[in-house]
Design an enzyme around this catalytic site. Structure first.
Site, mmCIF file in Angstrom:
data_model
loop_
_atom_site.group_PDB
_atom_site.id
_atom_site.type_symbol
_atom_site.label_atom_id
_atom_site.label_comp_id
_atom_site.label_asym_id
_atom_site.label_seq_id
_atom_site.Cartn_x
_atom_site.Cartn_y
_atom_site.Cartn_z
ATOM 1 C CE LYS A 126 -4.238 2.006 -1.311
ATOM 2 N NZ LYS A 126 -4.955 0.809 -0.801
ATOM 3 C CG ASP A 166 -1.993 0.006 0.919
ATOM 4 O OD1 ASP A 166 -2.970 -0.726 0.736
ATOM 5 O OD2 ASP A 166 -0.951 -0.095 0.223
HETATM 6 P P1 NDP Z 1 2.619 -3.748 5.346
HETATM 7 O O1 NDP Z 1 3.431 -2.556 5.090
HETATM 8 O O2 NDP Z 1 2.120 -4.017 6.726
HETATM 9 O O3 NDP Z 1 3.387 -5.065 4.871
HETATM 10 C C1 NDP Z 1 3.798 -5.191 3.553
HETATM 11 C C2 NDP Z 1 4.584 -6.478 3.417
HETATM 12 O O4 NDP Z 1 4.821 -6.727 2.039
HETATM 13 C C3 NDP Z 1 5.945 -6.410 4.086
HETATM 14 O O5 NDP Z 1 6.324 -7.688 4.502
HETATM 15 C C4 NDP Z 1 6.812 -5.910 2.947
HETATM 16 O O6 NDP Z 1 8.188 -6.237 3.066
HETATM 17 C C5 NDP Z 1 6.219 -6.624 1.762
HETATM 18 N N1 NDP Z 1 6.437 -5.831 0.561
HETATM 19 C C6 NDP Z 1 6.048 -4.557 0.344
HETATM 20 N N2 NDP Z 1 6.467 -4.129 -0.848
HETATM 21 C C7 NDP Z 1 7.150 -5.149 -1.374
HETATM 22 C C8 NDP Z 1 7.836 -5.328 -2.595
HETATM 23 N N3 NDP Z 1 7.895 -4.343 -3.507
HETATM 24 N N4 NDP Z 1 8.423 -6.523 -2.835
HETATM 25 C C9 NDP Z 1 8.370 -7.512 -1.913
HETATM 26 N N5 NDP Z 1 7.741 -7.413 -0.721
HETATM 27 C C10 NDP Z 1 7.138 -6.240 -0.480
HETATM 28 O O7 NDP Z 1 1.394 -3.651 4.330
HETATM 29 P P2 NDP Z 1 0.002 -4.430 4.354
HETATM 30 O O8 NDP Z 1 0.177 -5.786 4.920
HETATM 31 O O9 NDP Z 1 -0.997 -3.521 4.935
HETATM 32 O O10 NDP Z 1 -0.317 -4.536 2.791
HETATM 33 C C11 NDP Z 1 0.042 -5.667 2.012
HETATM 34 C C12 NDP Z 1 -0.816 -5.707 0.767
HETATM 35 O O11 NDP Z 1 -2.194 -5.795 1.123
HETATM 36 C C13 NDP Z 1 -0.708 -4.492 -0.158
HETATM 37 O O12 NDP Z 1 -0.888 -4.907 -1.488
HETATM 38 C C14 NDP Z 1 -1.916 -3.643 0.266
HETATM 39 O O13 NDP Z 1 -2.309 -2.762 -0.764
HETATM 40 C C15 NDP Z 1 -2.932 -4.742 0.501
HETATM 41 N N6 NDP Z 1 -4.075 -4.409 1.339
HETATM 42 C C16 NDP Z 1 -3.903 -3.911 2.599
HETATM 43 C C17 NDP Z 1 -5.011 -3.654 3.391
HETATM 44 C C18 NDP Z 1 -4.872 -3.202 4.792
HETATM 45 O O14 NDP Z 1 -5.911 -3.091 5.471
HETATM 46 N N7 NDP Z 1 -3.687 -2.957 5.316
HETATM 47 C C19 NDP Z 1 -6.376 -3.849 2.878
HETATM 48 C C20 NDP Z 1 -6.430 -4.455 1.576
HETATM 49 C C21 NDP Z 1 -5.317 -4.693 0.844
HETATM 50 P P3 NDP Z 1 9.238 -5.094 3.518
HETATM 51 O O15 NDP Z 1 8.974 -4.899 4.970
HETATM 52 O O16 NDP Z 1 10.563 -5.698 3.214
HETATM 53 O O17 NDP Z 1 8.941 -3.887 2.690
HETATM 54 O O1 2IT Z 2 -6.462 -1.604 -0.087
HETATM 55 C C1 2IT Z 2 -7.252 -1.411 0.849
HETATM 56 O O2 2IT Z 2 -8.440 -1.776 0.787
HETATM 57 C C2 2IT Z 2 -6.749 -0.759 2.064
HETATM 58 N N1 2IT Z 2 -5.560 -0.459 2.128
HETATM 59 C C3 2IT Z 2 -7.691 -0.437 3.190
HETATM 60 C C4 2IT Z 2 -8.448 0.825 2.899
HETATM 61 C C5 2IT Z 2 -9.299 1.339 4.025
HETATM 62 O O3 2IT Z 2 -9.855 2.429 3.813
HETATM 63 O O4 2IT Z 2 -9.433 0.706 5.065
#
Ligand code: NDP
Ligand code: 2IT
Length: 447
Positions: A126, A166
Site C-alpha cells: 500500500k 484508493d
Molecule cells: P473515494 O476517495 O472514491 O471515496 C471515499 C469516500 O469515503 C468519500 O465519500 C469520502 O468522503 C469518504 N471518506 C473518506 N475518508 C473519510 C473519513 N475520514 N471520514 C468520513 N468519510 C470519509 O475512495 P474509495 O471509494 O476508493 O475507497 C473507500 C474505501 O474502500 C476505503 O476504505 C478504501 O481503502 C476501500 N477500498 C477501495 C478499493 C478501490 O478499488 N477503490 C478496493 C478495496 C477497498 P469525502 O469526499 O468527504 O472525503
Molecule cells: O484496498 C484495495 O484493495 C485497493 N485499494 C485496490 C488495490 C488494487 O491494487 O487494485
C-alpha cells in the site's frame, strides 16, 4: 489466545503501539489464527508470525510541488512493500491528509491476505501521501502526481510492484501518475491498474470493488436462504466503492437508503434509484461536490451533518464503504436493534474490533473487507493479465470472472471457518484461508 500469538502481539505493541490502526489490523488477523497455529507447529518453527507482521520494505520520500499561487508545498510520499511471497507487490495508493505510516502499514498488511484470497499471484502493498486532492485545481493535482511519481517510479515495475487507486486516487490521478511513469522510463509497462479504458485499463475495474461487495453479500445471505430483493440497505461513503455498491444493490432489487461523505449523510427514504445515482455520480465525480447537495436536488431526502448512516434509519443490510473505524460499538448496537441482519465491508477495516465482536455474538452475518472488498484488486489482477496478453476482455467476461472470484472467496472463507468449527465466522475463515497460502509460500521460499 496461544502464548506464541500473544508474545508476537505484545512485542509489536511495545515497538509500534503508536501505530494504532496497524496494531488493530494485526490484532484482528493474529487473534483469529489461534486454532490454525495450534494445529500446525511449522508456523511457529519458521517464525512466520514474527516475519509476516513486518513489511519487507518501506519507502518514504518527500514530494515537493508548486501550488497555483506559485508557492512551494511539501508532502510526504510512502510505499509499504509488505509481502511478495506469492507475487509482485500489489495494492492501492491513498491521497488523504490523514495518511501516515501506521495507516499504510495496516492497509498493506490487510492487502497480503486479501490478495491471497483472490487466488491470483499478487503480493501485498500500500502507499500514498498526506496530500489532500480536495479543493485543489486540476493543475495542482497533476503537478503533485507527477512529482510523486518522480520518486516512486524507481521502486515499482510490472513484475515488482503495481500500485492502483484508493481514497483520493481515481482514474484522473492514475492518468497523471501513469503519464509521468511512461515519460520517465520510456516504456508502456503494466505498472499501474485502474487505468483508463483507452490506455490499458480493464472494463469493470471502476465498478469491481462495489459490485464484488454486493456479490459477496448475496453469497452470505444465501447461506440463510435470504434474497437481496426488497432488503433495505444503508451505505456509507459516496466515492468509487459506495457508488458501485449502490448501483449493484439497486440493480439486484434492494432499496438503498443512504450515502455519505466526510461532512454528513443523506437519507433518501424513497430509495436511491439508478437515475438518481447518475445525478450523484455527476455531483461527486464531475463537479466534485458534497453529498449534502443531493438533498437539495431530490424531494424527500434529508441531510444529517456530521453523522454516519448507521443510527439514522432502520435497515436489513449495512455496507460501510468509506473509511476505517467508521462503524463503532454504539453504531453496531443501533443497527442490530433496528433489524440489521448482515454487514458486508466495502471499505478496509471500517468496523471497530468491539463492533465486530458484537455482530458475531449477535449471529449477524459479518464479512470482513479483506474478503468482501477483494473484487477491486482481483479485477486489477485481471487488468494485469489483459495487459500481459495485450488483449481487452468484454465487460461480460470481466464481470463473470469477478463474480466467480467473489463466490470462490466466500466459499474458501466459509470452508476454512467450518474446518475449525465456526462456519459463520467469516473473519476467522478469511484470515486462515488468506494466511495459509502466504505462510506456506514463505516456508517454501526459505529465509
Ligand atoms: P473515494 O476517495 O472514491 O471515496 C471515499 C469516500 O469515503 C468519500 O465519500 C469520502 O468522503 C469518504 N471518506 C473518506 N475518508 C473519510 C473519513 N475520514 N471520514 C468520513 N468519510 C470519509 O475512495 P474509495 O471509494 O476508493 O475507497 C473507500 C474505501 O474502500 C476505503 O476504505 C478504501 O481503502 C476501500 N477500498 C477501495 C478499493 C478501490 O478499488 N477503490 C478496493 C478495496 C477497498 P469525502 O469526499 O468527504 O472525503
Ligand atoms: O484496498 C484495495 O484493495 C485497493 N485499494 C485496490 C488495490 C488494487 O491494487 O487494485
Amino acid at each position: 489466545m496461544s502464548n506464541y500469538i500473544k508474545n508476537v502481539l505484545d512485542d509489536l505493541q511495545s515497538k509500534y503501539g503508536h501505530e494504532k490502526e496497524y496494531i488493530q489490523s494485526v490484532t484482528e488477523v493474529l487473534g483469529s489464527l489461534g486454532k490454525l497455529i495450534d494445529s500446525e507447529p511449522k508456523y511457529a518453527k519458521f517464525k512466520i508470525l514474527e516475519r509476516i507482521v513486518i513489511p519487507e520494505r518501506v519507502i518514504i520520500f518527500k514530494v515537493p510541488w508548486i501550488d497555483d499561487k506559485g508557492n512551494i508545498q511539501i508532502n510526504i510520499g510512502y510505499r509499504v512493500q509488505f509481502n511478495s511471497a506469492i507475487g509482485p507487490y500489489k495494492g492501492g495508493l491513498r491521497f488523504h491528509p490523514s495518511v501516515n505510516l501506521g495507516i499504510l502499514k495496516f492497509l498493506g498488511f490487510e492487502q497480503i491476505f486479501k490478495n491471497s484470497l483472490t487466488t491470483l499471484p499478487l503480493g501485498g502493498a500500500k502507499g500514498g501521501s498526506d496530500f489532500d486532492p480536495k479543493g485543489k485545481s486540476t493543475r495542482e493535482v497533476m503537478g503533485f502526481c507527477q512529482n510523486f511519481m518522480r520518486e516512486l517510479y524507481r521502486h515499482i515495475g510490472a513484475n515488482v510492484d503495481v500500485p492502483a487507486g484508493d481514497i483520493g486516487v481515481g482514474s484522473r490521478e492514475i492518468g497523471y501518475l501513469f503519464g509521468q511513469y511512461k515519460s520517465i522510463v520510456n516504456s508502456y509497462d503494466s505498472v499501474l491498474t485502474g487505468k483508463g479504458i483507452n490506455w490499458g485499463g480493464s472494463k469493470i475495474r471502476p465498478e469491481a470493488t462495489g459490485y464484488g461487495c454486493v456479490y459477496f453479500a448475496c453469497e452470505m445471505l444465501k447461506t440463510r436462504k435470504i434474497d437481496l430483493v426488497g432488503q433495505r440497505v444503508l451505505i456509507s461513503g459516496a466515492g468509487n466503492v459506495a457508488q458501485y455498491a449502490a448501483q449493484k444493490a439497486i440493480q439486484l432489487g434492494a432499496t438503498v437508503l443512504s450515502l455519505s461523505d466526510s461532512n454528513g449523510t443523506v437519507i433518501d427514504k424513497d430509495g436511491i434509484t439508478l437515475e438518481k445515482l447518475e445525478m450523484i455520480k455527476e455531483l461527486k465525480n464531475v463537479r466534485r461536490g458534497r453529498i449534502e447537495e443531493y438533498s437539495k436536488m431530490v424531494p424527500n431526502v434529508t441531510y444529517h451533518a456530521n453523522c454516519r448512516p448507521w443510527q439514522l434509519a432502520p435497515c436489513d443490510i449495512a455496507l460501510p464503504c468509506a473509511t476505517q473505524n467508521e462503524l463503532d460499538l454504539d453504531d453496531a448496537k443501533a443497527l442490530v436493534k433496528n433489524g440489521c441482519i448482515a454487514v458486508c465491508e466495502g471499505a478496509n477495516m471500517p468496523t471497530t474490533l468491539e463492533a465486530t465482536a458484537f455482530f458475531q455474538k449477535q449471529n449477524i452475518l459479518f464479512a470482513p473487507g479483506k474478503a468482501s472488498n477483494a473484487g477491486g484488486v482481483a479485477t486489477s489482477g485481471l487488468e494485469m493479465s489483459q495487459n500481459a496478453i495485450r488483449l481487452n476482455w468484454h465487460s461480460a467476461e470481466v464481470d463473470s470472472r469477478l463474480q466467480s472470484i467473489m463466490v470462490n472467496i466466500h466459499d474458501a472463507a466459509r470452508r476454512a471457518a467450518t474446518e475449525f468449527g465456526e462456519p459463520d465466522n467469516y473473519v476467522m475463515g478469511a484470515n486462515i484461508a488468506g494466511f495459509r497460502k502466504v505462510a506456506d509460500a514463505m516456508i517454501d521460499l526459505g529465509i
